[in-house]
Design an enzyme around this catalytic site. Structure first.
Site, PDB file in Angstrom:
ATOM      1  CG  ASP A  89      -2.046  -1.014   1.082  1.00  0.00           C
ATOM      2  OD1 ASP A  89      -2.322  -1.422  -0.061  1.00  0.00           O
ATOM      3  OD2 ASP A  89      -2.634  -1.396   2.100  1.00  0.00           O
ATOM      4  CB  ILE A  90       3.874   2.317   1.904  1.00  0.00           C
ATOM      5  CG1 ILE A  90       4.750   1.088   1.647  1.00  0.00           C
ATOM      6  CG2 ILE A  90       3.226   2.240   3.273  1.00  0.00           C
ATOM      7  CD1 ILE A  90       5.979   1.041   2.543  1.00  0.00           C
TER       8      ILE A  90
END
Lengths: 95, 448
Positions: B378-379
Site C-alpha cells: 500500500d505504501i
C-alpha cells in the site's frame, strides 16, 4: 493534597509529554514506544500499596499481588526490550 | 510527616527521571541514557515505596514481583527482533491489566465510589483486551474468524453503551458489582475496537493502546494522590497520542477511519483482468548489477521473513563489487509499529546514512534504475495520488513507480491490507518476484 492541585500537575505533565514526543526522530519511534511502555509499569506503586495495606491474606491482597506481578512483568520486559533495541542503534553510530 | 515529605520528594525526582527518559529518546545519541534514566526512576520509586509500606505482606510481594521480573527478563531477552511488535503489544496489555487489578483491589478493600478508579478500569481494560487482540493478530493473522469481523461494529457499539451505562450505575448507586460489570464491558469494548483493524493501521492502534495504559496509570495515581503515577501516566499517555497523530498524518486517515472504516470494499476492488509480469531473481540480479542507483523499499514482508540481513548482504555486494549506489526508503507507517523498519535495518547494521525517509527519498526515484520493493504494498500505491476512488487516496506514498524498473517481492498476488488494487503491479516497468522475501533476496545474491 487537593484534587485541583493534582489536576494541575496532570495537565502540566500532559503538556511536557506533548512537547517531548513531538521532536522524537522517526527512527526512534519504536524505542520511544517501548520505553514509555516500560515506565507505564509505574502503576506497580499502586499495586504495592494496595497489597501492603490489605487486611491479611484476603481478596484485596490476592488481586493486588497479581497487579504487582503483571506490572513487574511490564517493567522488566519493557526495559530489556528497549535496551536491546537501543543497543542496535548505538552500535551503528560507533562505526 | 518528615518521612511523608521525603517520600514526596523521592517520587518527584523519579518523575523527573522519567521525563528525562522520554526526552533522551529524541536522538540516537542520548537514547540509551534515556533508557537508563527510566530504569533509575523506576528503581528509586519502587524502593522508596517498599521502605515506607507496612511490612505485613512482604513475602507475597517479593515473590510475585521477583517471579515476574525473572520471567520478563528471560522472555524479553529471548524474543526475536522480528517479533518485537507483538512483544511490546503484550507487555503493554499487562500494564493495562495491572491498572484494572489495582482498581478492583481498592474497591474490594472497601474504597467507595471514585471517578478515578472507574476511569482506571476503563482505560486499563481497553488497553489490555485491545493489546491482546493485537498480539493474536500478529501471531496468527487468520485465527480470528471472519464472522466476528462482520459483527464488530455491533459489538463495539453495544459494549460502548454498556460501558457508559455501568459508569452511570456506579456513579449513582456506588455498587461494587457495577464496577465488575464495567470492567467486563471495557474489556469487550477494547476487543470490539481493535478487532477489525487492518494490519496497515496497526502502528496507529499500537501507540493508541500504549497511550491508554498510560492514562490508566494516571487515573490510578489520582486515587492514591500519588504524583509519580500521575506525571508518568500523563507523559506516556500524551506521547502515545502524539505518535498516533503522526501516524494518522502519514496515512492521511482519521482515527475513526482506522477503527470503523476499511475492509468493506475488499472483494469489489480485488478483481481485475490485468496480468502482472513475473520475473526471476536472475533478471533482478542482472539489472541491479548494471544499475547506478538501487533503492530498496522494505515493508512488513521483510519483518515476517527476517530478510534484513540478506538485504544488508545484497547492498554490500552491489556497492563493493559493482559500485552501485544503494539507498533504503522508509515510509513512516511501513510495518506494524511506528519506526518498525528502522529497528530491523538497525539490527542488520545497515548504515544510518543509507536510510532515508519518505520526503527525503521521493525525488531520488526518478533517477533510480531499480526499485526493489520487499514485502511492501500500500505504501507504494500510485493510486493514492491519482485515483480519488481508491481507499488510499490522499495518503503520501513512496514514488516507486518513477524508477526505471520496479521489482516487487510478494508472497502472493493479493492486495495489501487496505484491499486496494495496486496498479503498479501491472505497470510496464514492473516485474513480480513471487516468494518469501528472504529466499528471493538470497537467490538474487546467489546470482550476483
Amino acid at each position: 493534597m487537593t484534587t485541583l492541585f493534582l489536576i494541575s500537575i496532570f495537565v502540566l505533565s500532559c503538556l511536557i509529554g506533548i512537547l517531548i514526543a513531538k521532536d522524537v526522530t522517526p527512527a526512534l519511534h519504536s524505542p520511544l514506544m517501548s520505553v514509555s511502555n516500560a515506565i507505564s509499569g509505574i502503576v506497580i506503586i499502586g499495586a504495592l500499596s494496595s497489597a501492603a495495606y490489605a487486611n491479611g491474606f484476603n481478596t484485596q491482597e490476592i488481586i493486588s499481588l497479581f497487579g504487582v506481578f503483571f506490572a513487574s512483568l511490564n517493567i522488566f520486559g519493557g526495559f530489556v526490550i528497549s535496551w536491546r533495541m537501543l543497543r542496535l542503534f548505538k552500535k551503528r553510530k560507533e562505526k | 510527616m518528615i518521612a511523608h515529605n521525603l517520600l514526596y520528594i523521592i517520587y518527584f525526582i523519579s518523575a523527573l527521571l522519567f521525563i528525562g527518559a522520554t526526552q533522551g529518546l529524541a536522538t540516537p545519541k542520548t537514547a540509551l541514557r534515556g533508557n537508563n534514566f527510566g530504569i533509575s526512576g523506576m528503581v528509586l520509586a519502587v524502593f522508596a515505596t517498599l521502605l515506607v509500606l507496612p511490612t505485613r505482606n512482604d513475602l507475597g510481594i517479593l515473590l510475585f514481583g521477583l517471579l515476574a521480573a525473572l520471567v520478563g527478563v528471560f522472555w524479553a531477552n529471548k524474543v526475536q527482533i522480528t517479533k518485537l511488535a507483538q512483544m511490546i503489544a503484550l507487555l503493554n496489555g499487562f500494564g493495562g491489566l495491572s491498572s484494572v487489578l489495582v482498581a478492583l483491589a481498592q474497591l474490594v478493600g472497601g474504597k467507595g465510589y471514585s471517578f478515578d478508579l472507574a476511569l482506571g478500569i476503563t482505560a486499563g481494560g481497553i488497553a489490555f483486551s485491545g493489546s491482546m487482540v493485537a498480539y493474536v493478530k500478529f501471531q496468527a493473522p487468520n485465527f480470528l474468524p471472519d464472522q466476528f469481523v462482520k459483527l464488530r461494529h455491533f459489538i463495539t457499539i453495544l459494549s460502548f453503551a454498556a460501558t457508559i451505562f455501568f459508569w452511570a450505575l456506579f456513579a449513582v448507586y456506588h455498587q461494587t458489582n457495577a464496577l465488575l460489570m464495567l470492567s467486563a464491558a471495557s474489556l469487550v469494548f477494547g476487543f470490539g475496537l481493535t478487532f477489525g483493524v487492518g494490519g496497515a493501521d496497526m502502528p496507529i492502534v499500537i501507540s493508541l493502546l500504549n497511550s491508554c495504559s498510560g492514562f490508566a496509570a494516571s487515573a490510578i495515581g489520582f486515587s492514591f494522590s500519588n504524583i509519580v503515577l500521575i506525571i508518568t501516566g500523563a507523559i506516556v499517555g500524551t506521547s502515545g497520542l502524539v505518535l498516533s497523530h503522526k501516524m494518522t498524518k502519514a496515512m492521511n486517515k482519521s482515527v475513526s477511519q482506522v477503527f470503523f472504516g476499511g475492509g468493506q470494499n475488499k472483494q469489489k476492488l480485488a478483481q481485475t483482468n490485468q496480468i502482472a509480469k513475473v520475473s526471476s531473481p536472475a533478471d533482478a540480479a542482472f539489472l541491479m548489477q548494471n544499475a547506478n542507483l538501487v533503492i530498496i523499499v522494505p515493508g512488513y514482508g521483510m519483518a515476517v521473513s527476517g530478510a534484513q540481513h540478506a538485504l544488508k548482504t545484497l547492498a554490500g555486494i552491489l556497492e563493493n563489487k559493482y559500485h552501485v549506489r544503494v539507498k533504503f526508503a522508509i515510509h513512516p507507517v511501513a510495518g506494524r509499529m511506528p519506526g518498525h523498519m528502522n529497528v530491523l535495518l538497525a539490527e542488520a547494521k545497515i548504515d544510518y546514512d543509507k536510510v532515508f525517509l519518505l520526503d527525503d527519498i521521493n525525488p531520488d526515484f526518478e533517477t533510480a534504475d531499480v526499485a526493489y520493493v520487499v514485502g511492501a504494498n500500500d505504501i507504494t500505491n500510485p493510486a493514492a495520488k491519482t485515483d480519488p476512488s481508491s481507499p488510499l487516496f490522499g495518503m503520501p506514498v513512496l514514488d516507486v513507480f518513477k524508477a526505471k524498473t520496479v521489482f516487487f517481492v510478494k508472497r502472493s498476488s493479493g492486495t495489501g491490507y487496505s484491499g486496494a488494487q495496486n496498479p503498479l503491479f501491472f505497470a510496464e516497468n514492473t516485474m513480480m518476484l513471487y516468494g518469501d522475501a528472504k529466499k528471493v533476496t538470497e537467490e538474487i545474491i546467489a546470482d550476483l
